[in-house]
Enzyme design. Structure first.
Site, PDB file in Angstrom:
ATOM      1  N   ASP A  78       0.827  -1.201   0.000  1.00  0.00           N
ATOM      2  CA  ASP A  78       0.000   0.000   0.000  1.00  0.00           C
ATOM      3  C   ASP A  78       0.861   1.250   0.000  1.00  0.00           C
ATOM      4  OD1 ASP A  78       0.790  -0.742   2.657  1.00  0.00           O
ATOM      5  OD2 ASP A  78      -0.595   0.753   3.448  1.00  0.00           O
ATOM      6  N   GLU A 145      -0.088  -1.169   5.679  1.00  0.00           N
ATOM      7  CA  GLU A 145       0.966  -0.752   6.604  1.00  0.00           C
ATOM      8  C   GLU A 145       0.786   0.699   7.030  1.00  0.00           C
ATOM      9  OE1 GLU A 145       4.918   0.997   7.736  1.00  0.00           O
ATOM     10  OE2 GLU A 145       3.570   1.536   6.109  1.00  0.00           O
TER      11      GLU A 145
END
Length: 482
Positions: A78, A145
């Protein structure tokens, strides 16, 4: 047309450009996760995709490395999705528009996603190779994350066999991280009441902008201005001039120092408000002359309204903006120059009947993290608000005996004639979570030079990517001597 096609190493930049075409904001990783699965299928590599959309791709050891401990190459898929105020980029479907500027790769008016797309590109280039010596490889791609390390938290580490983990999620070449801060997210929720106003007011939008922002862990030590906090100071100053509040909004991500914030208000004395705003802009320019010299405050007329916050609600909102903790809180006594604990008021948002103030708190000392949270609890309570905590993650403690650290130090000195820096980082790394789950795995974090991550000014050094790739290959080759 491929923008990065002439850059070396070719495979690394090829895959970086490929994943830059795929939407991958935190929480929207299905497409990139499926891309990784298809990548593995096309190459007949063993893979696992779990419910959190984490992906593990396994590649057997090359000849002569069958008995060497396996290596986990780890990064998150991400990215923080930030853009300039004049950008029409749609992160849900538009590819990142890459550009080359000298030694740097940048994006056009958005974050680049090198954090942590470069780790994904390194891993894919390694998995795609047939001429690189290496032990058994397990490429671990984790999700969310940036918004709480959800993927790492939900990962079943029993699926992994490697004994060494290389986290490629650091942003300074030649610095190896062996410890990181833990953290949590606090959301203060203030109930607000509205009322009708029948007096003659003029609608204005007060906007603080022109700040650099940045990563709330890496850049917090630079003491850059926080647009939400500066807006709070503006509103507090203007309260004495009979202003009424309509709306407060600032920032977009809790882990990014906010670059812009604004408030819609009603005023009676426009001339005085203009004078005060001009004065405050000069105050901020003086205070932030080194860190944010381009800070500005604008005033724009807006359509008036007869519905405003009750004065008590508006004043409580300003109290919280003024009081909530922000910036460096304590410095480490053990490691010179290391931020020990900090807090970042990253997002302020007005809803129909409430305002939410979201802060990201970090600390390498858990009790100090909790102390900051406790003070936020008091601020909330004194102003009739509530507080909730989410996304806590542990610190990664320094390991005295690390064979991979010593091997990488030796390789680095052999290649570059100097010692690398061994450091702790005031940011959350997934090593904090993973080390707690895999206590017998030797871990270290490193990466190429990235700058201004989590902002539209994010850039990545091309030459540093090449050097770091060459270093990674040499480390894998030297694993025979681990």
């Amino acid at each position: 047309m491929m923008i990065l096609k002439d850059l070396e190493p070719k495979k690394v930049f090829y895959f970086f450009e490929e994943i830059s075409k795929i939407p991958r904001c935190s929480g929207n990783e299905k497409a990139i996760s499926d891309y990784l699965v298809n990548f593995a299928k096309e190459r007949n590599l063993e893979y696992i995709q779990d419910k959190a959309l984490n992906v593990i791709i396994k590649k057997p050891a090359t000849k002569g490395y069958e008995n060497v401990p396996g290596v986990i190459i780890q990064g998150h898929i991400d990215m923080v999705c930030e853009k300039t105020s004049d950008s029409d980029h749609d992160f849900s479907k538009d590819p990142i528009k890459l550009q080359i500027d000298g030694d740097y790769i940048k994006a056009t008016n958005t974050t680049l996603g090198a954090d942590n797309g470069i780790a994904v590109a390194y891993a894919l280039a390694l998995l795609d190779s047939n001429d690189i010596e290496h032990p058994a490889i397990e490429a671990l791609f984790t999700t969310e994350e940036e918004t709480g390390m959800t993927g790492a938290n939900e990962l079943d580490t029993k699926l992994l066999n490697g004994k060494v983990l290389l986290n490629i999620d650091s942003e300074e070449e030649g610095i190896f991280y062996v410890s990181c801060a833990g953290g949590l997210r606090d959301i203060i929720t203030l109930p607000i009441e509205f009322e009708e106003v029948k007096e003659n007011y003029t609608g204005l939008r007060i906007k603080v902008y022109g700040l650099l922002g940045g990563h709330s862990g890496m850049e917090i030590i630079k003491q850059r201005g926080n647009a939400n906090k500066l807006l709070g100071r503006v509103l507090y100053d203007l309260l004495k001039y009979d202003i009424r509040g309509i709306y407060i909004n600032g920032g977009d991500k809790s882990n990014a120092i906010p670059r812009e914030a604004y408030a819609d208000i009603l005023v009676k004395d426009i001339e005085t408000i203009n004078e005060r705003v001009k004065y405050l802009e000069e105050v901020f320019k003086n205070e932030l002359s080194i860190t944010d010299p381009d800070v500005k405050i604008s005033i724009e007329k807006i359509e008036s309204t007869d519905k405003v916050m009750k004065k008590s609600s508006f004043e409580k909102a300003i109290n919280i903006l003024m009081l909530v903790h922000d910036g460096v809180q304590t410095m480490s006594k053990a490691i010179e120059g290391l931020v020990e604990s900090s807090s970042n008021l990253g997002v302020v948002k007005t809803f129909e009947n409430r305002i939410e103030f979201t802060s990201a708190t970090r600390s390498s000392v858990e009790t100090l993290r909790d102390f900051i949270h406790n003070k936020s609890e008091i601020i909330a309570k004194l102003n009739g608000a509530t507080i909730t905590t989410s996304a806590p993650y542990p610190a990664w403690e320094y390991k005295q005996d690390s064979k991979i650290r010593e091997l990488m130090k030796r390789v680095y000195k052999d290649m570059y004639g100097k010692d690398p820096e061994i450091a702790a980082i005031h940011a959350g790394l997934e090593c904090g979570i993973l080390s707690g789950k895999m206590k017998d795995v030797d871990m270290i974090s490193f990466g190429p030079n990235l700058y201004d991550v989590h902002t539209p000014q994010e850039k990545m050094s091309i030459s540093s990517v090449k050097r770091t790739w060459e270093f990674l290959l040499e480390v894998l080759k030297e694993m025979k001597n681990y």
